[in-house]
Design a protein around this motif. Structure first.
Motif, PDB file in Angstrom:
ATOM      1  N   ILE A 672      35.592  42.964  30.754  1.00  0.00           N
ATOM      2  CA  ILE A 672      35.842  42.517  32.086  1.00  0.00           C
ATOM      3  C   ILE A 672      36.813  41.709  32.140  1.00  0.00           C
ATOM      4  O   ILE A 672      37.599  41.347  33.126  1.00  0.00           O
ATOM      5  CB  ILE A 672      34.499  41.965  32.436  1.00  0.00           C
ATOM      6  N   GLU A 673      37.411  40.957  30.986  1.00  0.00           N
ATOM      7  CA  GLU A 673      38.263  40.277  31.051  1.00  0.00           C
ATOM      8  C   GLU A 673      39.871  40.858  31.013  1.00  0.00           C
ATOM      9  O   GLU A 673      40.980  40.188  31.312  1.00  0.00           O
ATOM     10  CB  GLU A 673      38.470  39.201  29.664  1.00  0.00           C
ATOM     11  N   VAL A 678      41.236  37.896  36.017  1.00  0.00           N
ATOM     12  CA  VAL A 678      39.643  37.553  35.174  1.00  0.00           C
ATOM     13  C   VAL A 678      39.794  36.730  34.002  1.00  0.00           C
ATOM     14  O   VAL A 678      40.208  37.341  33.262  1.00  0.00           O
ATOM     15  CB  VAL A 678      38.895  38.825  35.221  1.00  0.00           C
ATOM     16  N   SER A 679      39.533  35.397  34.154  1.00  0.00           N
ATOM     17  CA  SER A 679      39.440  34.608  32.824  1.00  0.00           C
ATOM     18  C   SER A 679      38.048  34.833  32.427  1.00  0.00           C
ATOM     19  O   SER A 679      37.237  35.464  32.696  1.00  0.00           O
ATOM     20  CB  SER A 679      39.765  33.158  33.258  1.00  0.00           C
ATOM     21  N   ALA A 680      37.923  34.202  31.232  1.00  0.00           N
ATOM     22  CA  ALA A 680      36.871  34.160  30.428  1.00  0.00           C
ATOM     23  C   ALA A 680      35.386  33.710  31.471  1.00  0.00           C
ATOM     24  O   ALA A 680      34.437  34.113  31.213  1.00  0.00           O
ATOM     25  CB  ALA A 680      36.822  33.437  29.167  1.00  0.00           C
ATOM     26  N   ARG A 685      30.782  34.942  34.814  1.00  0.00           N
ATOM     27  CA  ARG A 685      29.931  34.869  36.171  1.00  0.00           C
ATOM     28  C   ARG A 685      29.774  36.373  36.747  1.00  0.00           C
ATOM     29  O   ARG A 685      28.718  36.696  37.215  1.00  0.00           O
ATOM     30  CB  ARG A 685      30.949  34.151  37.089  1.00  0.00           C
ATOM     31  N   LEU A 686      30.718  37.161  36.529  1.00  0.00           N
ATOM     32  CA  LEU A 686      30.610  38.660  36.898  1.00  0.00           C
ATOM     33  C   LEU A 686      29.356  39.338  36.114  1.00  0.00           C
ATOM     34  O   LEU A 686      28.778  40.034  36.864  1.00  0.00           O
ATOM     35  CB  LEU A 686      31.809  39.528  36.644  1.00  0.00           C
ATOM     36  N   SER A 692      25.657  44.344  34.343  1.00  0.00           N
ATOM     37  CA  SER A 692      26.389  45.200  33.364  1.00  0.00           C
ATOM     38  C   SER A 692      27.677  45.472  33.832  1.00  0.00           C
ATOM     39  O   SER A 692      28.096  45.268  34.886  1.00  0.00           O
ATOM     40  CB  SER A 692      25.550  46.586  33.330  1.00  0.00           C
ATOM     41  N   VAL A 693      28.464  46.102  32.972  1.00  0.00           N
ATOM     42  CA  VAL A 693      29.894  46.439  33.132  1.00  0.00           C
ATOM     43  C   VAL A 693      30.018  47.689  34.226  1.00  0.00           C
ATOM     44  O   VAL A 693      30.489  47.563  35.133  1.00  0.00           O
ATOM     45  CB  VAL A 693      30.570  46.966  32.068  1.00  0.00           C
TER      46      VAL A 693
END
Length: 727
Positions: A672-673, A678-680, A685-686, A692-693
Motif C-alpha cells: 500500500i505504501e 501514500v505514506s506509512a 489508516r487505509l 485488506s489490500v
C-alpha cells in the motif's frame, strides 16, 4: 559611423569596432576567455561569434548566465541586434518536457547553468550538435559550480565544441585563474584594460576620487577594549600551537583558514579527544566575531556595531555567549551606548550628495551592510531633491526582510524611470542584475575584492563620462582594503598577460568516458549532491521519485547518503532513525553513507553521542555504514557496488527493494505504501479502514476520499495506478 553589415545582424545596430572584430577573429576556433572592462560590449562579441558558429557549423548555441535577470538581459540584446528567429530563454520554471522540445527546435538558447546541468544529467539535452557555449561571469567556473560540469560534459560530447568565457575580472589569485582556465578548457586569452590602445577611444572617462575621513577619538577607546579581547584569544591560539604569532594584524581570511585547518586536524585525530582542538575552535570563532565587530565600528559606526552585538545575544553558539559575558566587551558596549557621535562618513556622504545631486541624474551608493544601507536611505531622504531607496537581496535576516525578485524588478524600473534617483545597494547590485548606467557610483567603504571593485565601478561610465567616489576611514581596515583592492587589480592584469603569453594550445578534450550499458543507478530526483554529476559521467543515471533512500543500485541494495552536516542535523531532530527504519524494512542490503571529514566538529554534539547513534544504526537496524571523505569518493563506492551487483545478470532495477522475509502485515503495508502519495501513516489508516489490500484496490473514489489525508487528486492517482494497463 560604420556598422557591421551581415545578413544575420540587424541593419545599423552593431557599430564596427576594430577591437571587437579582432577578438572575434581570435576566438572563433579556440576555447577562449575574454576579459573586458564593463561596458565594452562582451555580449556583442558573443553575438558576433554566434553568427559565425551558426553559419559554419549549424547546430545550436547556448548562452549561460548565473541569474535569471542576466539571462533575460542577454536574450534581449541578441533579439535587438540579430536576425535569428529561433531564440528562446528559460529557467527552471519552464517544464522539463517543454524544455526538451525547445532544445530540438531552437537555435540559440539562453539559460541559467543549473537548468542546463539538470537537463544534461536527465538526458533531455544532447550536447553533440551544440556548436558553442558561452559562459558569462566566467570567474564562477571553480569548485562544484555548474559551469564546471557543463564544460566537461560539453568537451566530451560536442562534435565541434567551442567554449567562450566572459568576465570583467577573473580574480587576482594565480591558482584561481588557473582553475578557471582548466575548468573551461581555455586555449586562448583575450584581455583588455582601460589603457589598451585599441579600446582607449571607446572608454568613457571615469573620474575616481578617494575621500578620507578621520576615525573619531571616542571610537578608538571602544576599539582598545575589543583589541584587548582579540589579543587574549590570539594568545590562546598561539600558546596551544595553532598560530605562530599573536599579532593583531592577522587578517579575517587567515583566521577563517585557521578554523578550517583546526577542524580538519581534529577529524584526523578525533579518537584522541584532545581538548586543545575544542579550545582552539572556541578561540578562533570568538576572534572572527570580534574582528567583524571591529570592522563595523571602524567602517560603519556605533549603531551597526551595537546592532551586531545585540544579534550575538540571540545566538546559541558558545563563543557568542562567552563574548557577551566578557567584562571587556561589556565595557566596550557600555561606552558605545554613551557616544552620540555619528561616524564621520555619514556627514561626508551627505555633503557629497548635496553637491552631486545637482548635476547627477542617478546615483548608486554601495554599502557592505544592510543596517548601514537603511541608515543611509533615512539620512538621504531628509535632503531636498533626493528620492532614495534601499536595494538588498532576497534572503531575510533577523528582523530584516529581503526583497523578492518582483520587488527588485519594480525598484529597478522605478530607478530607471527616475521615480527614485539614488539606489542604496548592497552587493546584490554588483553582478547579475540589469541596472542602468549611472552618473555617480559612491562606495561607502572600499572592498578588498578586485572583482567586486571592478563590478561596482562598472556601473558608471558606460555611455558617457562617469564618476566614482570611495569613502574610507584613515588608519583602519578601510584604508587597508583600499590598498589591497588596488594591488589586486594590478596583479590580476599582470597574471592574465603572463598566462596569455605562456598559454599554448593543448589537447584538452578528454577521451569520452565509456558508459557501461549494463550499469544503471536510479537516483531520487530530490538528490542535489555533486555525486549525481560525477555518476552521470560513468554510468546511466535515471532520476525518479524514490519512496525510500537516495540511490538504488540493485533490487537488493539501496543507499541513503548524508553529508556530515545533514547527518548531524537529522540526528538532532531524530529524523534519521525513521529514514533508516524505512530503508532497512524495504531492502535486503541497506547502506548509509556519511560523507565529509568534519563529522565530529560541525555541531555541538559530543563524539560519544555520534558514535552511539552510528552503533545503533548498525546493530538495531542492520544497516551498513560507510564513511567517505567527499562526493567523488562516494561516487566511486556507489559505482563499484552497482557494477558488482549488476554484472551478475542483466535485469531492470526496481524502484522498491525486495526484502526476503516479511510478516504478512509488513507485506501489506509495503504494497500500500507503493501507491501514489501514500505514506506509512496513510497506509496504516487505509488497511485499518478497508481491512485488506483487495478491498483497497477495489474501493471507489468516494470511499477512498473518506480516509483522512486523501483528497480528490490523490484518490484519482491511486485509482489510475491500479486500473491503467501496463505498457
Amino acid at each position: 559611423m560604420e556598422f557591421i553589415d551581415h545578413s544575420l545582424v540587424k541593419k545599423d545596430t552593431v557599430m564596427a569596432r576594430v577591437y571587437q572584430e579582432t577578438i572575434v577573429d581570435s576566438c572563433r576556433e579556440k576555447n577562449s576567455l575574454i576579459v573586458l572592462p564593463t561596458g565594452l560590449g562582451k555580449t556583442i562579441i558573443a553575438a558576433l561569434l554566434t553568427v559565425y558558429r551558426l553559419q559554419k557549423h549549424d547546430g545550436k548555441v547556448i548562452f549561460l548566465a548565473p541569474t535569471k535577470p542576466l539571462v533575460m538581459q542577454h536574450f534581449q540584446t541578441f533579439s535587438d541586434v540579430l536576425n535569428i528567429d529561433k531564440m528562446e530563454f528559460f529557467t527552471g520554471t519552464v517544464a522539463p518536457s517543454t524544455r526538451k522540445e525547445l532544445y530540438k527546435n531552437k537555435k540559440v538558447i539562453f539559460a541559467t547553468p543549473q537548468v542546463i546541468e539538470n537537463d544534461i544529467i536527465s538526458r533531455r539535452l544532447d550536447l553533440e550538435n551544440v556548436s558553442m557555449i558561452i559562459f558569462d561571469e566566467a570567474h564562477r567556473s571553480i569548485g562544484d559550480y555548474a559551469y564546471v560540469f557543463i564544460a566537461k560534459k560539453y568537451m566530451e560530447k560536442g562534435k565541434n565544441p567551442l567554449i567562450i568565457g566572459l568576465t570583467a575580472s577573473p580574480g587576482s589569485q594565480k591558482d584561481k585563474i588557473k582553475e578557471v582556465l582548466e575548468n573551461l578548457f581555455i586555449e586562448n586569452i583575450e584581455v583588455r584594460t582601460d589603457s589598451s590602445p585599441d579600446i582607449k577611444k571607446y572608454i568613457q572617462d571615469i573620474d575616481i576620487e578617494w575621500i578620507e575621513v578621520d576615525f573619531p577619538e571616542e571610537y578608538k577607546k571602544i576599539r582598545k577594549y575589543l583589541e584587548k579581547y582579540l589579543e587574549n584569544k590570539l594568545k590562546i591560539l598561539h600558546n596551544i600551537g595553532f598560530l605562530r604569532s599573536a599579532s593583531l594584524g592577522i587578517s579575517k581570511k587567515d583566521l577563517l583558514e585557521l578554523g578550517t585547518r583546526i577542524r580538519k586536524d581534529m577529524n584526523k585525530n578525533y579518537g584522541k579527544m584532545d581538548k586543545r582542538y575544542f579550545i582552539g575552535i572556541m578561540a578562533q570563532s570568538s576572534a572572527i566575531k570580534i574582528q567583524h565587530g571591529m570592522e563595523l565600528l571602524e567602517t560603519q559606526g556605533i549603531i551597526p556595531f551595537l546592532d551586531y552585538f545585540e544579534r550575538l545575544k540571540h545566538q546559541k553558539a558558545k563563543s557568542a555567549k562567552e563574548i557577551i559575558n566578557s567584562e571587556l566587551i561589556k565595557k566596550a558596549l557600555n561606552l558605545a551606548k554613551t557616544i552620540e557621535t555619528r561616524h564621520p562618513k555619514y556627514e561626508k556622504l551627505r555633503e557629497i550628495i548635496e553637491k552631486e545631486i545637482k548635476r547627477c541624474k542617478n546615483i548608486i551608493v554601495f554599502s557592505q551592510y544592510r543596517d548601514s544601507a537603511q541608515k543611509i536611505v533615512d539620512i538621504l531622504n531628509d535632503m531636498e531633491g533626493v528620492r532614495a531607496i534601499r536595494f538588498v537581496g532576497q534572503s531575510s535576516k533577523l528582523g530584516d526582510k529581503g526583497l523578492t525578485q518582483k520587488n527588485q524588478k519594480d525598484i529597478l524600473e522605478k530607478f530607471r524611470n527616475q521615480e527614485y534617483n539614488i539606489l542604496v545597494a548592497t552587493s546584490i547590485a554588483e553582478e547579475g542584475l540589469d541596472i542602468p548606467s549611472v552618473d555617480l557610483v559612491l562606495f561607502f567603504e572600499p572592498v578588498p575584492s578586485e572583482i567586486r571593485t571592478i563590478q561596482r565601478r562598472g556601473r558608471t561610465g558606460r555611455r558617457k563620462a562617469g564618476k566614482v567616489i570611495v569613502l574610507f576611514t584613515g588608519k583602519t581596515r578601510d584604508e587597508a582594503y583600499f590598498w589591497v583592492s588596488r594591488a589586486k587589480e594590478k596583479k590580476m592584469h599582470k597574471i592574465l598577460l603572463q598566462m596569455k603569453n605562456q598559454l599554448k594550445k593543448k589537447e584538452y578534450i578528454e577521451k569520452q568516458t565509456k558508459i557501461e550499458d549494463f550499469v544503471k543507478i536510479i537516483v531520487d530526483y530530490r538528490e542535489r549532491s555533486p555525486v549525481v554529476k560525477y555518476l552521470s559521467s560513468h554510468c546511466l543515471v535515471e532520476q525518479k521519485n524514490l519512496p525510500v533512500g537516495d540511490y538504488v543500485l540493485s533490487e537488493r541494495v539501496c543507499v541513503e547518503r548524508k553529508s556530515s552536516e545533514d547527518f548531524l542535523r537529522s540526528l538532532m531532530d531524530r529524523k534519521i532513525f525513521q529514514q533508516i527504519k524505512n530503508i532497512s524494512e524495504s531492502y535486503e542490503i541497506p547502506i548509509l553513507i556519511i560523507e565529509g571529514e568534519d563529522l565530529y566538529s560541525q555541531h555541538e554534539i559530543s563524539a560519544n553521542s555520534i558514535l552511539n547513534a552510528i552503533i545503533s544504526i548498525i546493530l538495531d537496524f542492520n544497516v551498513h555504514v560507510i564513511f567517505t571523505k567527499d562526493p567523488y569518493e562516494t561516487m566511486l563506492i556507489l559505482l563499484d557496488i552497482a557494477k558488482r551487483e549488476q554484472q551478475k545478470e542483466k535485469k531492470d532495477i526496481p524502484i522498491r527493494g525486495n526484502k526476503k522475509i516479511m510478516e504478512i502485515k509488513e507485506n501489506q503495508r509495503y504494497i500500500i505504501e507503493g501507491l501514489p502519495h501514500v505514506s506509512a501513516t496513510l497506509a496504516e489508516r487505509l488497511l485499518k479502514h478497508f481491512k485488506s489490500v483487495k478491498n483497497i484496490f477495489t474501493a471507489s473514489k468516494e470511499d477512498l476520499m473518506k480516509i483522512k489525508g486523501i483528497g480528490e487528486k490523490t484518490a484519482d492517482e491511486i485509482i489510475k495506478v491500479i486500473e491503467e494497463g501496463y505498457e
